[in-house]
Design an enzyme around this catalytic site. Structure first.
Site, PDB file in Angstrom:
ATOM      1  N   THR A  74      -8.949 -25.394  25.187  1.00 13.87           N
ATOM      2  CA  THR A  74      -8.441 -26.776  25.087  1.00 13.87           C
ATOM      3  C   THR A  74      -9.574 -27.758  25.377  1.00 13.87           C
ATOM      4  O   THR A  74      -9.779 -28.732  24.633  1.00 13.87           O
ATOM      5  CB  THR A  74      -7.261 -26.980  26.062  1.00 13.87           C
ATOM      6  OG1 THR A  74      -6.247 -26.043  25.725  1.00 13.87           O
ATOM      7  CG2 THR A  74      -6.702 -28.389  25.975  1.00 13.87           C
ATOM      8  N   ASN A 153      -2.280 -18.725  15.994  1.00 19.09           N
ATOM      9  CA  ASN A 153      -1.759 -18.068  17.194  1.00 19.09           C
ATOM     10  C   ASN A 153      -0.313 -17.612  17.044  1.00 19.09           C
ATOM     11  O   ASN A 153       0.135 -16.725  17.756  1.00 19.09           O
ATOM     12  CB  ASN A 153      -1.887 -18.992  18.414  1.00 19.09           C
ATOM     13  CG  ASN A 153      -1.434 -20.395  18.120  1.00 19.09           C
ATOM     14  OD1 ASN A 153      -1.948 -21.063  17.225  1.00 19.09           O
ATOM     15  ND2 ASN A 153      -0.444 -20.857  18.850  1.00 19.09           N
ATOM     16  N   GLN A 181      -8.046 -17.216  18.909  1.00 16.09           N
ATOM     17  CA  GLN A 181      -7.243 -15.995  18.747  1.00 16.09           C
ATOM     18  C   GLN A 181      -7.989 -14.890  18.009  1.00 16.09           C
ATOM     19  O   GLN A 181      -7.588 -13.725  18.075  1.00 16.09           O
ATOM     20  CB  GLN A 181      -5.936 -16.310  17.993  1.00 16.09           C
ATOM     21  CG  GLN A 181      -4.936 -17.108  18.790  1.00 16.09           C
ATOM     22  CD  GLN A 181      -4.323 -16.324  19.946  1.00 16.09           C
ATOM     23  OE1 GLN A 181      -4.405 -15.091  20.015  1.00 16.09           O
ATOM     24  NE2 GLN A 181      -3.713 -17.028  20.875  1.00 16.09           N
ATOM     25  N   SER A 201     -11.971 -18.504  24.478  1.00 18.28           N
ATOM     26  CA  SER A 201     -11.310 -18.572  25.785  1.00 18.28           C
ATOM     27  C   SER A 201     -11.206 -17.163  26.348  1.00 18.28           C
ATOM     28  O   SER A 201     -10.690 -16.258  25.679  1.00 18.28           O
ATOM     29  CB  SER A 201      -9.919 -19.180  25.582  1.00 18.28           C
ATOM     30  OG  SER A 201      -9.307 -19.379  26.807  1.00 18.28           O
ATOM     31  N   ALA A 202     -11.663 -16.970  27.583  1.00 18.15           N
ATOM     32  CA  ALA A 202     -11.745 -15.612  28.138  1.00 18.15           C
ATOM     33  C   ALA A 202     -10.393 -14.943  28.332  1.00 18.15           C
ATOM     34  O   ALA A 202     -10.262 -13.737  28.182  1.00 18.15           O
ATOM     35  CB  ALA A 202     -12.486 -15.654  29.485  1.00 18.15           C
ATOM     36  N   HIS A 203      -9.363 -15.767  28.647  1.00 19.41           N
ATOM     37  CA  HIS A 203      -8.085 -15.113  29.004  1.00 19.41           C
ATOM     38  C   HIS A 203      -7.375 -14.492  27.808  1.00 19.41           C
ATOM     39  O   HIS A 203      -6.373 -13.788  27.973  1.00 19.41           O
ATOM     40  CB  HIS A 203      -7.176 -16.073  29.784  1.00 19.41           C
ATOM     41  CG  HIS A 203      -6.519 -17.154  28.980  1.00 19.41           C
ATOM     42  ND1 HIS A 203      -5.226 -17.034  28.511  1.00 19.41           N
ATOM     43  CD2 HIS A 203      -6.951 -18.373  28.578  1.00 19.41           C
ATOM     44  CE1 HIS A 203      -4.888 -18.147  27.872  1.00 19.41           C
ATOM     45  NE2 HIS A 203      -5.912 -18.969  27.892  1.00 19.41           N
ATOM     46  N   THR A 242     -20.846 -27.817  38.767  1.00 22.53           N
ATOM     47  CA  THR A 242     -21.383 -26.513  39.157  1.00 22.53           C
ATOM     48  C   THR A 242     -20.869 -25.423  38.222  1.00 22.53           C
ATOM     49  O   THR A 242     -19.671 -25.329  37.957  1.00 22.53           O
ATOM     50  CB  THR A 242     -20.971 -26.196  40.610  1.00 22.53           C
ATOM     51  OG1 THR A 242     -21.490 -27.237  41.434  1.00 22.53           O
ATOM     52  CG2 THR A 242     -21.510 -24.852  41.071  1.00 22.53           C
ATOM     53  N   CYS A 328       1.811 -22.584  24.995  1.00 24.64           N
ATOM     54  CA  CYS A 328       1.552 -23.952  25.445  1.00 24.64           C
ATOM     55  C   CYS A 328       2.655 -24.890  24.995  1.00 24.64           C
ATOM     56  O   CYS A 328       2.723 -26.029  25.386  1.00 24.64           O
ATOM     57  CB  CYS A 328       0.236 -24.465  24.869  1.00 24.64           C
ATOM     58  SG  CYS A 328      -1.022 -23.246  24.908  1.00 24.64           S
TER      59      CYS A 328
END
Ligand code: PLP
Length: 391
Positions: A74, A153, A181, A201-203, A242, A328
């Site tokens: 996002t 998706n 995706q 996106s890692a998840h 950071t 989402c």
């Protein structure tokens, strides 16, 4: 408490144990700030981030200098869309996208319209595919950006990005593709060689939540994409703040692992999908919304006429984790914008399920899921007077 069977891998995936293990040292032992340049704590963190970035770049066959870490797709989408508008304002303010993009793109476009941009939303056909000739007609000299997702998706359909890239570049516009995706489910090498920007996106690939990437193919785009977050000058000034060493290390491990056995895993998942589809399509009058040849191997989307979609989801929720669209968007009471754009009537769009399978799905689970869905659909239809009266 939890549904026993997980069929919602497009919403998110569990973190692999190897990924968790790779991250752990960077939470406490090696906890340094990668920007601390005067002591070993900082040096260690910096080199872990560099190594992780190199791993991602090598796995995806792209340059390590093309990557900017974000909090997820996002944020990446916001960075590319808003950044391109800011960067290209002297050329124009026209954007082209499709009606079936993820809400992250569509809501960003709505925001940009409120700021004076013009957005063309392309239609799709019943398969969910855009028409390349419609895209060609929509392009104008002031079109600065074309934003077209690779894999949808909800249905898993894959857009013909290589052909799209040729047209977009002939027009002198930039191409962004939401590849969230597709990562880990397809070989992205050819796609990443064609697009100007992409996002990850890692998840979605058995990595941690809260970490993503912007991919900028050319250094020129990387260095001139305006930053949305100032402060600290990290990531060559593209995103202040950071750097999250553990999540970056975990993201790299997840990408590396997912591509290690992608061919074997795709074959296994395709066989499971075939079983799942065969089982679900055996239910009377069921309609497939994901039958395009060009689609992700793991996604099945079906509608059940004469069934109330909300009641079906409630009935399934204790046994099966599925969705009727994007996670989402699941708070929405509207039918899926993707299905509506594909011309599916709202009544059918409401009565739909997306099942997405993944690394931990077994044949036994698939058979159980088919049995549960068949039973619940049958029960709900028995209480529907219109089902009795169908011709
Ligand atoms: N784009 C697509 C196609 C997605 O499926 C998702 C997540 O569902 C996103 C963007 C947003 O990703 P994130 O959860 O990393 O913000």
């Amino acid at each position: 408490m939890y549904a026993q069977l997980y069929f919602d891998y497009n919403a998110t995936t569990p973190c692999r144990q190897e990924v968790v293990d790779s991250m752990l040292p960077y939470f406490n032992g090696d906890f340094g700030n990668a920007s601390s340049s005067h002591h070993p704590y900082g040096w260690l963190a910096k080199s872990a981030v560099e190594e992780a970035t190199d791993t991602i770049a090598k796995t995806l066959d792209i340059a390590a200098t093309s990557l900017i870490y974000t909090s997820g797709s996002t944020e990446s989408i916001n960075m590319v869309l808003k950044g391109t508008v800011q960067k290209m304002h002297s050329k124009g303010n026209h954007i082209i996208t499709t009606k079936t993009e993820h809400k992250a793109v569509l809501d960003c476009c709505t925001f940009l319209e409120s700021e004076g941009c013009e957005v063309t939303y392309l239609n799709v056909n019943a398969d969910g595919l855009l028409s390349v000739s419609e895209l060609q007609k929509a392009m104008r000299p002031d079109t600065i950006l074309v934003s077209i997702m690779y894999a949808n998706n909800e249905t898993g359909v894959l857009q013909p990005l290589e052909e799209i890239a040729r047209l977009v570049h002939e027009n002198g516009s930039l191409l962004f593709s939401d590849t969230t995706q597709a990562l880990g489910k397809t070989d992205l090498t050819a796609i990443l060689a064609q697009v100007d920007f992409a996002c990850f996106s890692a998840h979605k690939v058995y990595g941690p939540k809260g970490i993503g990437l912007v991919y900028c193919k050319d250094n020129e785009n990387y260095e001139t994409l305006p930053s949305l977050i100032q402060g600290g000058g990290q990531q060559k000034g593209q995103r202040g703040g950071t750097i999250n060493t553990p999540l970056i290390v975990g993201f790299a491990k997840a990408i590396e692992l997912v591509y290690l056995d992608i061919a074997a895993e795709t074959t296994r998942i395709l066989a499971l999908r075939e079983q799942l589809e065969k089982g679900l399509l055996a239910i009377e009058l069921v309609v497939s919304n994901s039958y395009s040849e060009q689609r992700l191997p793991n996604t099945v989307h079906v509608s059940f006429p004469y069934v109330d979609g909300a009641n079906l989801l409630t009935a399934l929720s204790r046994q099966l984790a599925v969705s009727n669209g994007s996670a989402c968007n699941s708070a929405s009471t509207f039918p899926s914008h993707v299905l509506v754009a594909m011309g599916i009537p709202p009544s059918l769009a409401y009565a739909s399920l997306r099942l997405s399978i993944g690394r931990y799905t077994t044949l036994e689970e698939v058979e159980k899921a088919v049995r549960i869905i068949t039973e619940e659909v049958t029960k709900l239809r028995e209480t529907n007077i219109l089902w009795e009266r169908r011709i």
